[in-house]
Design a protein around this motif. Structure first.
Motif, PDB file in Angstrom:
ATOM      1  N   ALA A 225       0.808  -1.220   0.000  1.00 61.29           N
ATOM      2  CA  ALA A 225       0.000   0.000   0.000  1.00 61.29           C
ATOM      3  C   ALA A 225       0.842   1.271   0.000  1.00 61.29           C
ATOM      4  O   ALA A 225       0.289   2.369  -0.045  1.00 61.29           O
ATOM      5  CB  ALA A 225      -0.925   0.016   1.221  1.00 61.29           C
ATOM      6  N   MET A 226       2.157   1.142   0.013  1.00 58.36           N
ATOM      7  CA  MET A 226       3.018   2.316   0.099  1.00 58.36           C
ATOM      8  C   MET A 226       3.293   2.915  -1.280  1.00 58.36           C
ATOM      9  O   MET A 226       3.235   2.224  -2.300  1.00 58.36           O
ATOM     10  CB  MET A 226       4.336   1.936   0.775  1.00 58.36           C
ATOM     11  CG  MET A 226       4.178   1.497   2.229  1.00 58.36           C
ATOM     12  SD  MET A 226       3.475   2.797   3.278  1.00 58.36           S
ATOM     13  CE  MET A 226       1.737   2.316   3.364  1.00 58.36           C
ATOM     14  N   PRO A 227       3.603   4.214  -1.343  1.00 60.09           N
ATOM     15  CA  PRO A 227       3.888   4.848  -2.632  1.00 60.09           C
ATOM     16  C   PRO A 227       5.141   4.263  -3.276  1.00 60.09           C
ATOM     17  O   PRO A 227       6.091   3.890  -2.589  1.00 60.09           O
ATOM     18  CB  PRO A 227       4.080   6.326  -2.262  1.00 60.09           C
ATOM     19  CG  PRO A 227       4.375   6.337  -0.798  1.00 60.09           C
ATOM     20  CD  PRO A 227       3.665   5.165  -0.227  1.00 60.09           C
ATOM     21  N   GLY A 228       5.129   4.165  -4.593  1.00 65.12           N
ATOM     22  CA  GLY A 228       6.257   3.623  -5.326  1.00 65.12           C
ATOM     23  C   GLY A 228       6.209   2.130  -5.527  1.00 65.12           C
ATOM     24  O   GLY A 228       7.054   1.567  -6.231  1.00 65.12           O
ATOM     25  N   VAL A 229       5.215   1.451  -4.928  1.00 67.96           N
ATOM     26  CA  VAL A 229       5.102  -0.002  -5.007  1.00 67.96           C
ATOM     27  C   VAL A 229       4.011  -0.364  -6.016  1.00 67.96           C
ATOM     28  O   VAL A 229       2.867   0.077  -5.892  1.00 67.96           O
ATOM     29  CB  VAL A 229       4.784  -0.601  -3.623  1.00 67.96           C
ATOM     30  CG1 VAL A 229       4.593  -2.107  -3.726  1.00 67.96           C
ATOM     31  CG2 VAL A 229       5.887  -0.268  -2.636  1.00 67.96           C
ATOM     32  N   THR A 230       4.365  -1.181  -7.015  1.00 67.08           N
ATOM     33  CA  THR A 230       3.433  -1.599  -8.062  1.00 67.08           C
ATOM     34  C   THR A 230       3.247  -3.108  -8.002  1.00 67.08           C
ATOM     35  O   THR A 230       4.220  -3.850  -8.150  1.00 67.08           O
ATOM     36  CB  THR A 230       3.963  -1.208  -9.455  1.00 67.08           C
ATOM     37  OG1 THR A 230       4.139   0.204  -9.509  1.00 67.08           O
ATOM     38  CG2 THR A 230       2.999  -1.643 -10.535  1.00 67.08           C
ATOM     39  N   PRO A 231       2.041  -3.591  -7.772  1.00 63.57           N
ATOM     40  CA  PRO A 231       1.838  -5.034  -7.643  1.00 63.57           C
ATOM     41  C   PRO A 231       1.894  -5.729  -8.995  1.00 63.57           C
ATOM     42  O   PRO A 231       1.537  -5.171 -10.031  1.00 63.57           O
ATOM     43  CB  PRO A 231       0.436  -5.129  -7.033  1.00 63.57           C
ATOM     44  CG  PRO A 231      -0.262  -3.893  -7.503  1.00 63.57           C
ATOM     45  CD  PRO A 231       0.794  -2.824  -7.575  1.00 63.57           C
ATOM     46  N   ILE A 232       2.368  -6.981  -8.987  1.00 62.90           N
ATOM     47  CA  ILE A 232       2.270  -7.819 -10.174  1.00 62.90           C
ATOM     48  C   ILE A 232       0.823  -8.268 -10.369  1.00 62.90           C
ATOM     49  O   ILE A 232       0.288  -8.228 -11.472  1.00 62.90           O
ATOM     50  CB  ILE A 232       3.205  -9.040 -10.043  1.00 62.90           C
ATOM     51  CG1 ILE A 232       4.655  -8.607 -10.229  1.00 62.90           C
ATOM     52  CG2 ILE A 232       2.861 -10.116 -11.067  1.00 62.90           C
ATOM     53  CD1 ILE A 232       5.635  -9.744 -10.173  1.00 62.90           C
ATOM     54  N   PHE A 233       0.222  -8.697  -9.281  1.00 64.33           N
ATOM     55  CA  PHE A 233      -1.157  -9.193  -9.308  1.00 64.33           C
ATOM     56  C   PHE A 233      -1.750  -8.933  -7.942  1.00 64.33           C
ATOM     57  O   PHE A 233      -1.056  -9.024  -6.922  1.00 64.33           O
ATOM     58  CB  PHE A 233      -1.168 -10.687  -9.648  1.00 64.33           C
ATOM     59  CG  PHE A 233      -2.534 -11.237  -9.947  1.00 64.33           C
ATOM     60  CD1 PHE A 233      -3.140 -10.991 -11.167  1.00 64.33           C
ATOM     61  CD2 PHE A 233      -3.221 -11.990  -9.021  1.00 64.33           C
ATOM     62  CE1 PHE A 233      -4.405 -11.491 -11.456  1.00 64.33           C
ATOM     63  CE2 PHE A 233      -4.478 -12.499  -9.292  1.00 64.33           C
ATOM     64  CZ  PHE A 233      -5.076 -12.246 -10.522  1.00 64.33           C
ATOM     65  N   SER A 234      -3.002  -8.583  -7.874  1.00 60.49           N
ATOM     66  CA  SER A 234      -3.637  -8.182  -6.625  1.00 60.49           C
ATOM     67  C   SER A 234      -3.471  -9.236  -5.532  1.00 60.49           C
ATOM     68  O   SER A 234      -3.808 -10.408  -5.719  1.00 60.49           O
ATOM     69  CB  SER A 234      -5.128  -7.927  -6.850  1.00 60.49           C
ATOM     70  OG  SER A 234      -5.789  -7.685  -5.627  1.00 60.49           O
ATOM     71  N   GLY A 235      -2.939  -8.805  -4.403  1.00 59.91           N
ATOM     72  CA  GLY A 235      -2.819  -9.675  -3.244  1.00 59.91           C
ATOM     73  C   GLY A 235      -1.566 -10.512  -3.198  1.00 59.91           C
ATOM     74  O   GLY A 235      -1.198 -11.008  -2.138  1.00 59.91           O
ATOM     75  N   LEU A 236      -0.883 -10.713  -4.341  1.00 56.52           N
ATOM     76  CA  LEU A 236       0.326 -11.522  -4.338  1.00 56.52           C
ATOM     77  C   LEU A 236       1.489 -10.724  -3.743  1.00 56.52           C
ATOM     78  O   LEU A 236       1.615  -9.522  -3.981  1.00 56.52           O
ATOM     79  CB  LEU A 236       0.681 -11.971  -5.753  1.00 56.52           C
ATOM     80  CG  LEU A 236      -0.277 -12.967  -6.409  1.00 56.52           C
ATOM     81  CD1 LEU A 236       0.260 -13.400  -7.767  1.00 56.52           C
ATOM     82  CD2 LEU A 236      -0.494 -14.182  -5.517  1.00 56.52           C
ATOM     83  N   PRO A 237       2.365 -11.377  -2.989  1.00 55.24           N
ATOM     84  CA  PRO A 237       3.431 -10.661  -2.285  1.00 55.24           C
ATOM     85  C   PRO A 237       4.658 -10.390  -3.141  1.00 55.24           C
ATOM     86  O   PRO A 237       5.789 -10.433  -2.651  1.00 55.24           O
ATOM     87  CB  PRO A 237       3.756 -11.617  -1.139  1.00 55.24           C
ATOM     88  CG  PRO A 237       3.506 -12.969  -1.709  1.00 55.24           C
ATOM     89  CD  PRO A 237       2.334 -12.807  -2.633  1.00 55.24           C
TER      90      PRO A 237
END
Length: 792
Positions: A225-237
């Motif tokens: 949820a922090m700025p600068g972080v882009t997920p590969i897929f929702s919920g995956l770490p």
């Protein structure tokens, strides 16, 4: 805010956390500021007032603190550090509690009792007193036990609305005896300073993350949820951090490198949240302490040992966990045991009898104070994950992962205010299991020495050396045809081998004027793998400069190197081929931070990263690319964007945050430049938590981000005789955007003087939305949770 007081002695703490090196004092020591003058007579009066711990008839009587055995002490104890105190749930308005605390000869807080005050503030103050750290009283130069009185004042900030509970405060100590300073008498102020946060870092405390919907109380899960972080897929770490792929993001726990932070199948973090004090996200330009990763760094710091019985536990529909810490040897030593066990397999078997899912983890820590300035510790932790299909009494493994660490430490504190040194030895084992009896193992041996030392003039030196040996045993062929060309390429790319890395680093923390911090640093590393070697030098510079009341300019620049990496962090699996050189990243960011009052802050940051010789198979491949060639390909890369962060403490009655990242990440192979496979232009997170009263608290979180590029093969490239297409994807528009809603509801009851029990109902992706990846609609990935938590 919360205010601590001791007779005739006032102090304030900017962070209120114990130092990482010194088990009995914080890193920066104590700074004395006489408010009444410079005369020796007044300084002597201040010492007497500090020792008295009592006011009679409004006049402070000079007296030495009573030793536990009844004898006087030549020098009184001095408060060095204290933990952050959260205001009691449902409490309103201001309150004061006077405590009488026994300070042991090792500087830890012993028995504590309330002299004055009312519930629920008394329980909160008593619970916090257990974490106080003192410079012990002494007689003839020898430490002795003593008894002092402290006043803890709970005060809501002026900006708080009527009826709003006081938020989690900063900690300060001030002159008081039985709850108030002596009127008209001399006063002293002592600033007890913990380590200041590094510039350009986002820190999350466990208390705050616990209120974040969708994080399930795990500090590491809040990173997405922090700025600068882009997920590969929702919920995956797994996520990109300012354009750096998941394989280039480093994970550390107390300075120990770990391969992953989350259990399989959207499980919780691999460390019990009760052990975590805070999590730091360094998106770039991080301190020289962290190296060998060309992307961001996620660093967890454990809570310091507490010399009294305490613990917490939780039971949910899919797992259960607990943590207990107890003292021994009269409080000189502590022993902690924690862990988590999943019984999700039993629930999944009801829907799919042949599917098995298992995860568990453990943490063990034993620490012992050899003296006032020395402590030895043993910290062991590990995790196990398995997903497979059951066939009779056997399990056909789809994926399995496990890792274990044993860290032996010796912490030595120099004279008060003089910093400290840590010496540590680390042993580890990582393993991944894949179908067809394929596996990868890594035996880890590491050692490190870390030093912090004030040099005077507002300058502090931080230096260290470390070495790491990774002995890899890799079999990616298994039952497959060993002569298959693709298997041969993989075996050559990821061979059985021994990797060695040695590094030295140093940086200076310079505080030229109040509120300013400039941190130049340099890190040098030597790598050796499979008969090949490489050398890296990484300069770093970070600064936080005040521009006005509550306004700061924050800048960070750095160069980082890393050996070739796998797509995502996988235990026991590392590419390691140095013939193509090290991966390199040049990281730069600049921004403004402003304190808006009422526990609210805002920041805006622009960043630009450049990547060279990058191994990012996930971000550069097309569906029809050769697997071995994709892993071995090296690319140039670029990422730039804007990050916005508006934050109000989630621990207040009304709290929340909004993070927004506008970015573009590109890759270049040959003459072609294209958006990275997982480039997302917009990423938005918004969370809100509200105390409903009577122990009820509700929260919600919205996640919105735009789709990744839709990559397809060019039909012309498939024609017979057509020239080979470059390995980069061809973007044909973007996937649809994604929206997710997370919910959290908690009912909390206080039990006794310091205990609590909560019923927590939580859901990730409560709207059951599905996400498009590769032209296919996947999911929905949703995790509901109902559980009971409690602690003492």
């Amino acid at each position: 805010m919360v205010h601590f007081a001791r007779a005739g002695l006032a102090a304030q703490s900017s962070r209120g956390v114990a130092g990482r090196f010194n088990p009995l004092q914080n890193r920066s020591g104590a700074k004395y500021s006489a408010l009444w003058g410079r005369g020796a007579r007044w300084r002597a009066a201040a010492c007497a007032l500090a020792a008295s711990g009592a006011l009679r008839g409004g006049v402070a009587r000079a007296a030495e603190p009573a030793a536990a055995g009844g004898a006087g002490a030549a020098l009184p104890p001095r408060l060095l550090s204290s933990p952050e105190i959260a205001s009691p749930p449902g409490a309103e308005g201001a309150a004061s509690v006077v405590l009488e605390v026994v300070v042991r000869a090792d500087g830890t807080a012993g028995e504590a009792r309330a002299v004055e005050g009312a519930e629920p503030f008394v329980a909160a103050a008593l619970a916090a007193a257990r974490g106080f750290r003192f410079e012990p009283a002494s007689r003839a130069g020898a430490p002795v036990a003593a008894r002092v009185r402290l006043a803890v004042s709970f005060r809501p900030p002026p900006e708080a609305a009527a009826g709003e509970a006081a938020p989690a405060p900063q900690v300060s100590t001030g002159a008081a005896g039985a709850g108030a300073p002596a009127r008209g008498g001399p006063r002293a102020e002592v600033r007890v300073r913990g380590q200041r946060a590094a510039p350009a870092v986002t820190s999350l405390s466990r208390a705050e993350v616990r209120q974040l919907p969708g994080a399930f109380g795990d500090p590491f899960r809040a990173i997405e949820a922090m700025p600068g972080v882009t997920p590969i897929f929702s919920g995956l770490p797994y996520f990109y951090v300012r354009g750096a792929p998941p394989g280039n993001v480093g994970y550390f726990l107390d300075g120990v490198r770990v391969p992953y932070l989350y259990h399989v199948a959207l499980g919780p973090s691999v460390v019990h949240p009760g052990l975590i004090e805070r999590v730091d996200l360094y998106p770039g330009g991080y301190p020289a302490r962290f190296g060998r990763f060309a992307g961001g760094v996620v660093a967890g710091e454990t809570a310091p040992p507490r010399p009294e019985w305490h613990g917490e536990g939780n039971v949910r529909v899919f797992d259960a966990g607990a943590l207990v810490e107890a003292p021994f040897a009269g409080g000189r030593g502590t022993a902690l045991v924690g862990g988590r066990y999943s019984y999700a397999a039993a629930a999944i078997s009801l829907l799919s009898p042949d599917t098995t899912l298992d995860y568990r983890d453990y943490q063990v820590r034993v620490s012992y104070a050899l003296g006032p300035r020395d402590r030895v510790s043993l910290f062991s932790f590990g995790a196990y994950d398995l997903v497979g299909e059951r066939e009779g009494d056997e399990v056909d493994v789809a994926f399995g992962a496990e890792f274990y660490r044993l860290d032996l430490r010796h912490d030595h504190a120099f004279e008060p205010g003089g910093g400290g040194m840590r010496t540590a030895l680390t042993l580890g084992f990582d393993q991944s299991r894949l179908p067809d009896e394929r596996n990868a193992r890594d035996h880890v041996l590491g050692a490190r020495v870390e030093l912090e030392r004030p040099l005077g003039g507002g300058v502090e030196l931080r230096a260290g050396v470390d070495a790491m040996v990774d002995d890899y045993e890799v079999d990616l062929v298994g039952y497959a045809d060993p002569f298959d060309a693709r298997n041969s390429e993989l075996r050559e790319l990821i061979p059985t081998r021994t990797d060695v890395a040695f590094g030295a680093r140093a940086d200076l923390v310079w505080r030229p004027w109040p509120g300013a911090q400039v941190v130049p640093g340099l890190r040098a590393d030597v790598f050796r793998s499979g008969g090949e070697g490489a050398v890296a030098a990484d300069p770093r510079l970070a600064a936080s400069l005040p521009l006005g009341r509550g306004l700061r300019a924050v800048h960070a620049f750095g160069l980082a190197h890393q050996v070739p990496s796998f797509v995502v962090p996988v235990p026991g699996l590392g590419i390691g081929r140095l013939s193509g050189g090290l991966q390199r990243s040049l990281q730069a960011s600049s921004g403004l931070e402003v304190d808006l009052g009422g526990g609210t802050s805002a920041s805006g940051t622009v960043f630009k990263n450049a990547f060279f010789a990058m191994s990012d198979a996930a971000g550069t491949t097309r569906a029809n690319d050769d697997e071995g060639a994709a892993f071995g390909a090296r690319a140039l890369g670029s990422a730039y964007g804007l990050e916005l962060f508006l934050r109000r403490r989630l621990t207040g009655r009304l709290g929340g945050f909004v993070t927004y990242t506008l970015s573009r990440t590109t890759r270049s192979l040959g003459r072609e430049t294209f958006p990275a496979t997982f480039d997302r232009t917009h990423v938005l997170n918004a969370a809100l938590a509200y105390g409903l009263g009577r122990g009820w608290r509700a929260g919600t979180r919205v996640v919105v981000y735009t789709g990744i590029p839709r990559a397809t093969s060019d039909p012309d490239d498939e024609r017979p005789g057509a020239p080979a297409a470059p390995p980069g994807p061809r973007a044909r528009g973007r996937e649809p955007p994604f929206f997710r809603l997370d919910l959290r509801l908690e009912k909390r009851w206080d039990v006794g003087r310091a205990g609590w029990v909560s019923l927590v109902i939580e859901a990730l992706n409560a709207t059951l939305n599905r996400e498009f990846v590769g032209g296919e609609r996947l999911g929905p990935i949703s995790v509901p949770s109902v559980g009971v938590e409690g602690g003492l």
